[in-house]
Design an enzyme around this catalytic site. Structure first.
Site, PDB file in Angstrom:
ATOM      1  N   THR A   1     -11.047  93.716  66.649  1.00 42.63           N
ATOM      2  CA  THR A   1     -10.109  95.007  66.413  1.00 42.63           C
ATOM      3  C   THR A   1      -9.591  95.187  64.540  1.00 42.63           C
ATOM      4  O   THR A   1      -9.084  94.279  64.457  1.00 42.63           O
ATOM      5  CB  THR A   1      -9.715  95.535  67.038  1.00 42.63           C
ATOM      6  N   ASP A   2     -10.059  96.729  64.006  1.00 42.42           N
ATOM      7  CA  ASP A   2      -9.463  96.981  63.227  1.00 42.42           C
ATOM      8  C   ASP A   2      -7.779  97.337  62.936  1.00 42.42           C
ATOM      9  O   ASP A   2      -7.069  97.501  61.935  1.00 42.42           O
ATOM     10  CB  ASP A   2     -10.250  98.287  63.092  1.00 42.42           C
ATOM     11  N   GLU A   3      -7.581  97.193  64.278  1.00 39.48           N
ATOM     12  CA  GLU A   3      -5.906  97.768  64.422  1.00 39.48           C
ATOM     13  C   GLU A   3      -4.925  96.386  64.208  1.00 39.48           C
ATOM     14  O   GLU A   3      -4.142  96.188  63.726  1.00 39.48           O
ATOM     15  CB  GLU A   3      -5.318  97.957  65.813  1.00 39.48           C
TER      16      GLU A   3
ATOM     17  N   TYR B   1      -0.456  95.199  71.077  1.00 39.10           N
ATOM     18  CA  TYR B   1      -1.672  95.224  71.905  1.00 39.10           C
ATOM     19  C   TYR B   1      -2.115  94.558  70.886  1.00 39.10           C
ATOM     20  O   TYR B   1      -2.976  93.111  70.876  1.00 39.10           O
ATOM     21  CB  TYR B   1      -2.596  96.330  71.421  1.00 39.10           C
TER      22      TYR B   1
ATOM     23  N   LYS C   1      -3.733  90.936  69.668  1.00 38.67           N
ATOM     24  CA  LYS C   1      -5.357  90.316  68.794  1.00 38.67           C
ATOM     25  C   LYS C   1      -5.393  89.328  67.581  1.00 38.67           C
ATOM     26  O   LYS C   1      -5.517  89.182  67.544  1.00 38.67           O
ATOM     27  CB  LYS C   1      -5.726  92.008  69.059  1.00 38.67           C
TER      28      LYS C   1
HETATM   29  P1  NAD Z   1     -11.909  97.501  78.743  1.00 37.30           P
HETATM   30  O1  NAD Z   1     -10.130  98.086  78.557  1.00 37.30           O
HETATM   31  O2  NAD Z   1     -13.086  98.703  78.854  1.00 37.30           O
HETATM   32  O3  NAD Z   1     -12.346  96.217  79.094  1.00 37.30           O
HETATM   33  C1  NAD Z   1     -12.186  94.941  79.239  1.00 37.30           C
HETATM   34  C2  NAD Z   1     -12.336  94.249  80.175  1.00 37.30           C
HETATM   35  O4  NAD Z   1     -12.228  92.874  80.621  1.00 37.30           O
HETATM   36  C3  NAD Z   1     -12.653  94.736  81.758  1.00 37.30           C
HETATM   37  O5  NAD Z   1     -13.724  94.701  82.668  1.00 37.30           O
HETATM   38  C4  NAD Z   1     -11.162  93.808  82.112  1.00 37.30           C
HETATM   39  O6  NAD Z   1     -11.828  93.076  83.690  1.00 37.30           O
HETATM   40  C5  NAD Z   1     -11.595  92.534  81.719  1.00 37.30           C
HETATM   41  N1  NAD Z   1     -10.529  91.640  81.468  1.00 37.30           N
HETATM   42  C6  NAD Z   1      -9.199  91.666  81.291  1.00 37.30           C
HETATM   43  N2  NAD Z   1      -8.457  90.643  81.556  1.00 37.30           N
HETATM   44  C7  NAD Z   1      -9.161  89.672  81.379  1.00 37.30           C
HETATM   45  C8  NAD Z   1      -8.726  88.682  81.940  1.00 37.30           C
HETATM   46  N3  NAD Z   1      -7.479  87.725  81.790  1.00 37.30           N
HETATM   47  N4  NAD Z   1     -10.792  87.546  82.273  1.00 37.30           N
HETATM   48  C9  NAD Z   1     -11.236  88.288  82.024  1.00 37.30           C
HETATM   49  N5  NAD Z   1     -11.365  89.554  82.773  1.00 37.30           N
HETATM   50  C10 NAD Z   1     -10.240  90.335  81.877  1.00 37.30           C
HETATM   51  O7  NAD Z   1     -11.859  96.761  76.488  1.00 37.30           O
HETATM   52  P2  NAD Z   1     -13.142  97.893  75.617  1.00 37.30           P
HETATM   53  O8  NAD Z   1     -12.283  99.087  75.338  1.00 37.30           O
HETATM   54  O9  NAD Z   1     -14.579  97.229  76.394  1.00 37.30           O
HETATM   55  O10 NAD Z   1     -13.106  96.622  74.796  1.00 37.30           O
HETATM   56  C11 NAD Z   1     -13.564  94.650  74.489  1.00 37.30           C
HETATM   57  C12 NAD Z   1     -12.850  94.625  73.633  1.00 37.30           C
HETATM   58  O11 NAD Z   1     -13.534  94.767  72.173  1.00 37.30           O
HETATM   59  C13 NAD Z   1     -11.539  94.509  73.172  1.00 37.30           C
HETATM   60  O12 NAD Z   1     -10.921  92.197  72.837  1.00 37.30           O
HETATM   61  C14 NAD Z   1     -11.394  95.182  72.289  1.00 37.30           C
HETATM   62  O13 NAD Z   1      -9.765  94.534  71.929  1.00 37.30           O
HETATM   63  C15 NAD Z   1     -11.840  94.883  71.428  1.00 37.30           C
HETATM   64  N6  NAD Z   1     -12.081  96.176  70.639  1.00 37.30           N
HETATM   65  C16 NAD Z   1     -12.162  97.642  71.566  1.00 37.30           C
HETATM   66  C17 NAD Z   1     -12.524  99.254  70.670  1.00 37.30           C
HETATM   67  C18 NAD Z   1     -12.358 100.347  71.663  1.00 37.30           C
HETATM   68  O14 NAD Z   1     -12.519 101.372  70.067  1.00 37.30           O
HETATM   69  N7  NAD Z   1     -12.716 100.012  72.960  1.00 37.30           N
HETATM   70  C19 NAD Z   1     -13.044  98.926  69.290  1.00 37.30           C
HETATM   71  C20 NAD Z   1     -12.735  97.474  68.700  1.00 37.30           C
HETATM   72  C21 NAD Z   1     -12.160  95.941  69.482  1.00 37.30           C
HETATM   73  O1  TDX Z   2      -3.548 111.024  75.641  1.00 40.81           O
HETATM   74  C1  TDX Z   2      -3.495 110.343  74.666  1.00 40.81           C
HETATM   75  N1  TDX Z   2      -2.992 111.542  73.544  1.00 40.81           N
HETATM   76  C2  TDX Z   2      -3.454 111.825  71.757  1.00 40.81           C
HETATM   77  O2  TDX Z   2      -2.854 111.973  71.478  1.00 40.81           O
HETATM   78  C3  TDX Z   2      -4.137 109.458  74.253  1.00 40.81           C
HETATM   79  C4  TDX Z   2      -4.975 108.687  75.580  1.00 40.81           C
HETATM   80  C5  TDX Z   2      -4.493 109.355  73.004  1.00 40.81           C
HETATM   81  N2  TDX Z   2      -3.736 110.000  71.664  1.00 40.81           N
HETATM   82  C6  TDX Z   2      -4.225 109.414  70.430  1.00 40.81           C
HETATM   83  C7  TDX Z   2      -3.237 108.193  70.341  1.00 40.81           C
HETATM   84  C8  TDX Z   2      -4.715 107.654  69.118  1.00 40.81           C
HETATM   85  O3  TDX Z   2      -4.005 107.624  67.597  1.00 40.81           O
HETATM   86  O4  TDX Z   2      -5.636 109.164  69.845  1.00 40.81           O
HETATM   87  C9  TDX Z   2      -5.893 107.826  69.184  1.00 40.81           C
HETATM   88  C10 TDX Z   2      -6.871 108.160  70.085  1.00 40.81           C
HETATM   89  O5  TDX Z   2      -6.138 106.393  71.013  1.00 40.81           O
HETATM   90  P1  TDX Z   2      -6.337 105.535  72.368  1.00 40.81           P
HETATM   91  O6  TDX Z   2      -7.676 105.828  72.916  1.00 40.81           O
HETATM   92  O7  TDX Z   2      -5.760 105.114  73.093  1.00 40.81           O
HETATM   93  O8  TDX Z   2      -7.209 104.244  71.246  1.00 40.81           O
HETATM   94  P2  TDX Z   2      -6.461 103.825  69.842  1.00 40.81           P
HETATM   95  O9  TDX Z   2      -4.981 103.134  70.027  1.00 40.81           O
HETATM   96  O10 TDX Z   2      -7.106 103.942  68.369  1.00 40.81           O
HETATM   97  O11 TDX Z   2      -6.723 102.133  70.487  1.00 40.81           O
HETATM   98  C11 TDX Z   2      -8.793 102.271  70.287  1.00 40.81           C
HETATM   99  O12 TDX Z   2      -8.544 101.338  69.153  1.00 40.81           O
HETATM  100  C12 TDX Z   2      -9.316 100.365  69.318  1.00 40.81           C
HETATM  101  C13 TDX Z   2      -9.031 101.227  71.861  1.00 40.81           C
HETATM  102  O13 TDX Z   2      -8.493 101.211  72.952  1.00 40.81           O
HETATM  103  C14 TDX Z   2      -8.469  99.142  71.134  1.00 40.81           C
HETATM  104  O14 TDX Z   2      -8.263  98.649  72.319  1.00 40.81           O
HETATM  105  C15 TDX Z   2      -8.844  99.603  70.071  1.00 40.81           C
HETATM  106  O15 TDX Z   2      -8.719  98.578  69.133  1.00 40.81           O
END
Ligand code: NAD
Ligand code: TDX
Length: 339
Positions: free
Chosen positions: A125-127, A153, A157
């Site tokens: 992730t970019d985080e 988090y 990562k």
């Molecule tokens: P998500 O939370 O929707 O899904 C995570 C999945 O992993 C779920 O199906 C969960 O059951 C499974 N999981 C959790 N713990 C586990 C374990 N111990 N063993 C096996 N499975 C397990 O997450 P997402 O948003 O789909 O993110 C997927 C990946 O992408 C993550 O690694 C996250 O860090 C990365 N990522 C997410 C975003 C975003 O915007 N959502 C952006 C950049 C990177």
């Molecule tokens: O209720 C809310 N109110 C609010 O203002 C929530 C849930 C979020 N926010 C804000 C926090 C952040 O600035 O919105 C922005 C986005 O929040 P999230 O959806 O929780 O995402 P973020 O924290 O940016 O992280 C996401 O992007 C990077 C994913 O959850 C991560 O898994 C990924 O790595």
């Protein structure tokens, strides 16, 4: 080609499973997922009967289960999406983030070493780069930006990323990493900003915006992320990191306003609440490397992607309704009750 996709019952992982089965009809895709609160088997329903797909319920931290699956499937590639992914939950309970995101990654890579593999891909992730100031729009995260994390988090990562690169240098494991910006699209769990706001607005419930609502995220349609990973595992260089993002920065409050407008709901639903602890101000990816080296470009414009996404939630209440009843209610009370 046999590909193990971990976390394939979650948001991005499931979209990746769908993408791969369609783009590579001759590949076998094996999804390994623990089915935590974020994993949903109903999401994978459309592919459960596909002879090229197999689902296995297991924890990536469970060495025995992971080894058994590697022995059975002899994967060519492993793509690791499995993670605890929600920043707010990591602030409440960091421990599980360290276990899944760091230990789980090491268990998977140890199995890759033991059984041999063509590629281990870590979805990051970019985080991990921390945040950028709002008054310096000229600054972006490149692959050379130092790791500088803010939350449990992002720290977990980043720990995993360092371990992946160390396994490459120390053991010669053929790894690659992608660091993507915020994704949005179908099957996004409604604890995250966009689906949470859509579903609450549909119910005429208050929309909790953290702090001043001016934090900026760089949004990418999930399908574009899946295509980037597909390219990296096939054509990306071993040992390399690729940033993935589409230069689509938006302030949170503007996203919330847009959702309200699309749903024809009043802005009076917006409620400013206590800010997230350590809240990152701005994320912005420089995707030059993946564009120049692999020819990747995002295809979905935010204006189209957000409309498609809202429509998907309107059309797929049967997917999210069971999620928001039950335990989810307690989660919302606990996280937002005293904000
Ligand atoms: P998500 O939370 O929707 O899904 C995570 C999945 O992993 C779920 O199906 C969960 O059951 C499974 N999981 C959790 N713990 C586990 C374990 N111990 N063993 C096996 N499975 C397990 O997450 P997402 O948003 O789909 O993110 C997927 C990946 O992408 C993550 O690694 C996250 O860090 C990365 N990522 C997410 C975003 C975003 O915007 N959502 C952006 C950049 C990177
Ligand atoms: O209720 C809310 N109110 C609010 O203002 C929530 C849930 C979020 N926010 C804000 C926090 C952040 O600035 O919105 C922005 C986005 O929040 P999230 O959806 O929780 O995402 P973020 O924290 O940016 O992280 C996401 O992007 C990077 C994913 O959850 C991560 O898994 C990924 O790595």
């Amino acid at each position: 080609m046999n590909i193990i996709v971990t976390g394939g019952a979650g948001f991005i992982g499931s979209n990746f499973v769908f993408h791969m089965l369609k783009a590579h009809p001759d590949y076998r895709i094996i999804c390994l997922d623990k089915l935590t609160y974020a994993g949903n088997l109903s999401t994978l329903e459309p592919v459960m009967d596909n002879p090229n797909f197999r689902f296995v319920k297991a924890d990536i931290c469970d060495k025995e289960a992971v080894d058994k699956l590697f022995e059975e499937e002899k994967p060519d590639i492993v793509v690791n999406f499995a993670a605890e992914s929600h920043v707010d939950r990591s602030i409440e309970n960091p421990q599980i983030f360290l276990e899944t995101n760091i230990i789980g990654t090491s268990v998977l890579m140890d199995a890759c070493r033991k059984y041999g593999i063509k590629r281990y891909h870590q979805v990051s992730t970019d985080e991990v780069y921390g945040d950028l100031p709002l008054d310096r729009p000229d600054l972006f995260f490149t692959e050379e930006t130092p790791i500088h994390t803010s939350s449990p988090y992002s720290s977990s990562k980043a720990g995993a990323d360092l371990l992946v690169l160390a396994y490459h240098r120390t053991y010669g494991l053929p790894v690659s990493l992608s660091r993507c910006s915020n994704n949005y699209g179908p099957y996004h769990f409604p604890e995250k900003l966009i689906p949470l706001m859509i579903i609450r607005a549909l119910h005429d419930e208050s929309l909790p915006v953290y702090g001043d609502g001016m934090n900026v995220r760089d949004w990418l349609y999930v399908e574009d992320h899946c295509k980037a990973i597909d390219l990296i595992i096939h054509e990306g260089k071993v040992g390399e990191v690729y940033n993935v993002g589409g230069h689509n920065e938006m302030a949170n409050i503007d996203i919330v306003r847009l959702i309200l407008k699309e749903l024809n709901k009043p802005e009076s639903l917006i409620t400013y609440v206590t800010d997230r602890k350590g809240h990152d101000r701005r994320y912005a990816i420089d995707p030059t490397k993946i564009h120049n080296d692999l020819g990747w470009l995002p295809e979905t414009k935010f204006a189209d992607g957000i409309v498609k996404t809202i429509k998907w939630y309107l059309d797929n209440e049967a997917w999210w309704q069971p999620i928001i009843s039950g335990e989810y209610q307690n989660y919302y009370e606990k996280m937002y009750g005293d904000k």
